[in-house]
Design a protein around this motif. Structure first.
Motif, PDB file in Angstrom:
ATOM      1  N   SER A 125      21.917  57.441  38.015  1.00  0.00           N
ATOM      2  CA  SER A 125      23.210  56.906  37.521  1.00  0.00           C
ATOM      3  C   SER A 125      23.452  56.442  36.157  1.00  0.00           C
ATOM      4  O   SER A 125      22.602  56.014  35.633  1.00  0.00           O
ATOM      5  CB  SER A 125      24.049  55.698  38.355  1.00  0.00           C
ATOM      6  N   GLY A 127      25.582  55.300  32.838  1.00  0.00           N
ATOM      7  CA  GLY A 127      26.853  54.667  32.413  1.00  0.00           C
ATOM      8  C   GLY A 127      27.118  55.146  30.887  1.00  0.00           C
ATOM      9  O   GLY A 127      26.319  55.390  30.224  1.00  0.00           O
ATOM     10  N   VAL A 150      29.081  57.560  35.310  1.00  0.00           N
ATOM     11  CA  VAL A 150      29.639  56.267  35.512  1.00  0.00           C
ATOM     12  C   VAL A 150      30.416  56.039  34.357  1.00  0.00           C
ATOM     13  O   VAL A 150      30.031  55.384  33.150  1.00  0.00           O
ATOM     14  CB  VAL A 150      28.965  55.180  36.138  1.00  0.00           C
ATOM     15  N   TYR A 152      32.959  53.990  31.383  1.00  0.00           N
ATOM     16  CA  TYR A 152      33.298  52.676  31.331  1.00  0.00           C
ATOM     17  C   TYR A 152      34.300  52.467  30.258  1.00  0.00           C
ATOM     18  O   TYR A 152      34.239  53.442  29.513  1.00  0.00           O
ATOM     19  CB  TYR A 152      32.027  51.877  31.114  1.00  0.00           C
ATOM     20  N   VAL A 167      23.740  50.530  37.208  1.00  0.00           N
ATOM     21  CA  VAL A 167      23.412  51.886  36.682  1.00  0.00           C
ATOM     22  C   VAL A 167      22.094  51.923  36.295  1.00  0.00           C
ATOM     23  O   VAL A 167      21.367  50.858  35.850  1.00  0.00           O
ATOM     24  CB  VAL A 167      24.373  52.170  35.471  1.00  0.00           C
TER      25      VAL A 167
END
Length: 243
Positions: A125, A127, A150, A152, A167
């Motif tokens: 994963s 970010g 992911v 943000y 993450v």
């Protein structure tokens, strides 16, 4: 003809009143952030203030979500955006950009010694800030098709999740990573692999965005940028944050 002139004047009232209204997303040190008293600070902020001084106007900064910066500029909610923006081909279709003021590159950050290269990311994963070129890179690149992206609202939140192992990695600008890694609490983390310099996403650099119809402001910003480079003020600002 006079109707057109009046409309243009009404579209950009702040600069005419001696104030340059500049939007940014102030969660991206060292480029822009809010200090403990809520004041705007950072490399981009100092660059903008130096440009305003040259232009003999007052800077007024606005804190906006990153993915709302360019739409707001298109609707003339503010005069300019300075937010570590890469002038990508897709963004140039929406707004106009000044000359470059900083050369950029991107890096992956993870726990130290967990990965040897970018080829080890399958099933991991990553970010990334929503609306950024880093997000677009992860979506577009075939080499990243097996990672979990992911998004943000802020890189600060992404780094908190990295610290808490929510993450596995964060993709971010090199200068931002350098500042974050220098903090005492982040000694267990490191940059993975080489700096990404894909010209379609990262390596062109950063520029200031303005509304496509505001060519007069664009010319003023470029002239002011040239002046602060000639005076040495530009180098003083860069060295203050990135030495």
């Amino acid at each position: 003809m006079w109707k057109l002139i009046v409309l243009l004047f009404l579209s950009f009232p702040c600069l005419a009143a001696g104030t340059l209204k500049i939007a940014t997303e102030a969660n991206y040190p060292p480029f822009e952030y809010l200090d403990e008293s809520g004041q705007f600070q950072g490399l981009d902020i100092d660059i903008a203030n130096a440009l305003c001084q040259q232009m003999k106007v007052q800077c007024e900064f606005l804190h906006k979500g990153f993915d709302r910066l360019l739409p707001g500029l298109q609707f003339n909610n503010f005069d300019a955006v300075i937010a570590a923006l890469n002038p990508t081909p897709a963004r140039r279709k929406l707004v106009a950009f000044s000359d470059l003021y900083y050369d950029s590159g991107a890096v992956f950050v993870a726990r130290m010694n967990r990965y040897q290269s970018h080829h080890d990311f399958s099933g991991q994963s990553i970010g990334v800030q929503n609306g950024s070129v880093h997000l677009r890179y992860l979506i577009d690149k075939a080499s990243m098709e097996r990672v979990l992206v992911v998004p943000y609202h802020s890189y600060l939140t992404a780094f908190v999740d990295l610290q808490n192992d929510n993450v596995d990695l964060v993709l971010v600008d090199y200068a931002v990573a350098k500042v974050w890694l220098a903090q005492p609490d982040n000694k267990e983390f490191a940059i993975v692999g080489e700096t990404l310099i894909d010209p379609h996403y990262f390596s062109e650099g950063y520029a200031i965005a303005v509304n496509k119809n505001n060519s007069a402001l664009l010319e003023q910003l470029n002239q002011a940028l040239q002046q602060i480079k000639l005076s040495g003020e530009y180098e003083r600002i860069i060295s203050r944050y990135l030495d």
